[in-house]
Design a protein around this motif. Structure first.
Motif, PDB file in Angstrom:
ATOM      1  N   LEU A 141       0.401  -3.996  -3.979  1.00 55.02           N
ATOM      2  CA  LEU A 141       1.801  -3.826  -4.368  1.00 55.02           C
ATOM      3  C   LEU A 141       2.541  -5.063  -3.868  1.00 55.02           C
ATOM      4  O   LEU A 141       2.627  -5.284  -2.664  1.00 55.02           O
ATOM      5  N   VAL A 143       6.046  -6.902  -3.729  1.00 55.93           N
ATOM      6  CA  VAL A 143       7.471  -6.616  -3.916  1.00 55.93           C
ATOM      7  C   VAL A 143       8.308  -7.680  -3.212  1.00 55.93           C
ATOM      8  O   VAL A 143       8.106  -7.952  -2.031  1.00 55.93           O
ATOM      9  N   SER A 148       8.091  -7.195  -8.628  1.00 60.27           N
ATOM     10  CA  SER A 148       7.644  -5.856  -8.205  1.00 60.27           C
ATOM     11  C   SER A 148       6.459  -5.580  -9.097  1.00 60.27           C
ATOM     12  O   SER A 148       6.615  -5.297 -10.273  1.00 60.27           O
ATOM     13  N   THR A 166       8.148  -4.219 -12.715  1.00 58.35           N
ATOM     14  CA  THR A 166       9.505  -3.742 -12.950  1.00 58.35           C
ATOM     15  C   THR A 166       9.939  -4.103 -14.372  1.00 58.35           C
ATOM     16  O   THR A 166       9.602  -5.174 -14.881  1.00 58.35           O
ATOM     17  N   ALA A 171      12.630  -5.049  -6.573  1.00 62.98           N
ATOM     18  CA  ALA A 171      13.128  -4.197  -5.485  1.00 62.98           C
ATOM     19  C   ALA A 171      14.114  -4.947  -4.578  1.00 62.98           C
ATOM     20  O   ALA A 171      15.200  -4.445  -4.257  1.00 62.98           O
ATOM     21  N   PHE A 223       8.209   0.152 -12.847  1.00 60.62           N
ATOM     22  CA  PHE A 223       9.379   0.468 -12.033  1.00 60.62           C
ATOM     23  C   PHE A 223      10.653   0.094 -12.795  1.00 60.62           C
ATOM     24  O   PHE A 223      10.637  -0.786 -13.667  1.00 60.62           O
ATOM     25  N   LEU A 263       8.437   3.502  -5.176  1.00 62.08           N
ATOM     26  CA  LEU A 263       7.371   2.505  -4.955  1.00 62.08           C
ATOM     27  C   LEU A 263       6.110   3.166  -4.388  1.00 62.08           C
ATOM     28  O   LEU A 263       4.999   2.922  -4.860  1.00 62.08           O
ATOM     29  N   THR A 267       2.523   4.029  -6.381  1.00 65.01           N
ATOM     30  CA  THR A 267       1.387   3.262  -5.861  1.00 65.01           C
ATOM     31  C   THR A 267       0.257   4.193  -5.414  1.00 65.01           C
ATOM     32  O   THR A 267      -0.917   3.949  -5.709  1.00 65.01           O
TER      33      THR A 267
END
Ligand code: KG4
Ligand code: ZN
Length: 353
Positions: A141, A143, A148, A166, A171, A223, A263, A267
């Motif tokens: 992940l 971010v 993101s 995203t 984020a 996202f 998030l 995930t």
């Protein structure tokens, strides 16, 4: 630092300039020898955002001094370098171009192979310098203020699949915008984080983007934070219109909880779906304490091994690019051609250009 590889591994110089950090690092195998970073963030703070032209000029000024500093600290002569890795994208075109030009000049001058690599995948690769090589399939992940991205990593050098990203704000970007709404200095992320620690995360139920049943078919691992940001803006407006004082800490805590919830939930669902037991988190937003706490709790519950490196390896740096370069060289990938263009929106299907 893990040092899993011996002296036979190539010495890779990594250069990162996709945003406001000029990063230069040397990596041998999975061992980090030096990581030198110069940032131009102070020059951007008064504008409330990164100004690409200002960042480009700072990279141009900082590039040679940062390379010199890295070589000096590692006590390495440029002639000992076996390969050059540089961020080819995604990022800001001007800043990327400065780094790529420097790397091309070095590779030509030293007659060494050049590897233009993917910045976001570098954020995952750097973890191997800290916590050791990935053992099997790993979820990553990444971010930050710019990305993101949720990726399934079979091998950072050869097999990365982006499961989601995203659709609008990153984020960190959402945090920066909410920071502005709450009157906090730029970049707002760390300020919102601090304020959130004093508030009640359950005070306001803000929306969780793309978590409805109808979103599961197409956007299970994507996202969206712009609806959340708008909801925060409307909530603050309504408060002001009603003549009430804005409970800033509760707004920050409830907003931060919504981001961390989405998030981590997505995930962990992806880890379960793909039968992955290790999660790597990277990018500047990994500093966020609400994300860290929720990820630690939910990973422990799900039996997932969580790897979040110290924050200096989460923000942009040269080590991440040298780490990915090192993996790519060891995988036997073909070097990049000297005329490769930078790519501001490089897809995750491209590990090297
Ligand atoms: O990786 P990074 O240094 O630069 C980018 O590539 O964007 O990430 C910086 C982003 C900014 O949006 C910043 O506000 C956010 O990460 N950030 C945080 C925290 N620390 C940095 N956001 C929330 N909580 C934090 N503690
Ligand atoms: Zn980054």
């Amino acid at each position: 630092m893990a040092s899993a590889h011996g002296v036979g591994d190539p010495l890779v110089l990594g250069i990162e300039t996709s945003c406001d950090e000029t990063g230069v690092a040397l990596v041998r195998g999975d061992e980090l020898l030096v990581d030198a970073v110069a940032s131009s963030m102070e020059e951007h703070a008064r504008y409330g955002g990164i100004i690409p032209e200002v960042a480009s000029r700072a990279h141009l000024e900082q590039m040679v001094p940062t390379i010199t500093r890295a070589l000096g600290e590692a006590d390495v002569d440029l002639s000992e370098v076996d390969a050059i890795a540089v961020t080819a994208g995604p990022g800001l075109v001007g800043p990327l171009t400065i780094g790529a030009s420097a790397a091309k000049a070095l590779a030509i001058g030293l007659n060494k192979p050049l590897y233009g690599v993917n910045h976001v995948i570098g954020h995952a690769a750097v973890n191997q310098l800290v916590d050791g090589p990935f053992e099997g399939r790993t979820m990553a992940l990444v971010v930050s203020g710019g990305h993101s991205s949720l990726m399934l990593v079979d091998d950072v050098a050869t097999g990365v699949t982006e499961l989601g990203s995203t659709l609008d704000d990153a984020a960190g970007e959402a945090f920066d915008k909410v920071g502005r709404l709450l009157g906090l200095p730029y970049p707002g992320g760390p300020h919102v984080d601090r304020l959130a620690r004093e508030g009640d995360p359950e005070a306001i139920r803000f929306p969780r983007g793309l978590t409805a049943a109808k979103d599961q078919a197409k956007h299970a691992y994507d996202f969206s934070f712009s609806g959340l940001k708008t909801a925060v803006a409307r909530w603050i407006e309504a408060c002001v219109d009603a003549g009430r004082e804005v409970p800033a800490a509760d707004v920050a805590a409830s907003f931060a909880a919504a981001v961390a919830d989405v998030l981590t939930a997505k995930t962990i669902a992806a880890c379960r779906r793909h039968d992955v037991e290790t999660l790597v988190v990277g990018g500047g937003f990994s500093a966020n304490s609400q994300l860290r706490e929720m990820a630690a709790k939910r990973c422990a519950e799900a039996g997932i091994d969580l790897r979040i490196p110290p924050i200096r390896y989460c923000t942009d740096n040269g080590a991440m690019i040298a780490a990915l370069g090192s993996a790519v060289v060891r995988a036997g990938a073909a070097p990049s051609s000297f005329d490769f263009p930078v790519d501001s929106s490089m897809p995750m299907t491209t590990i090297t250009v």
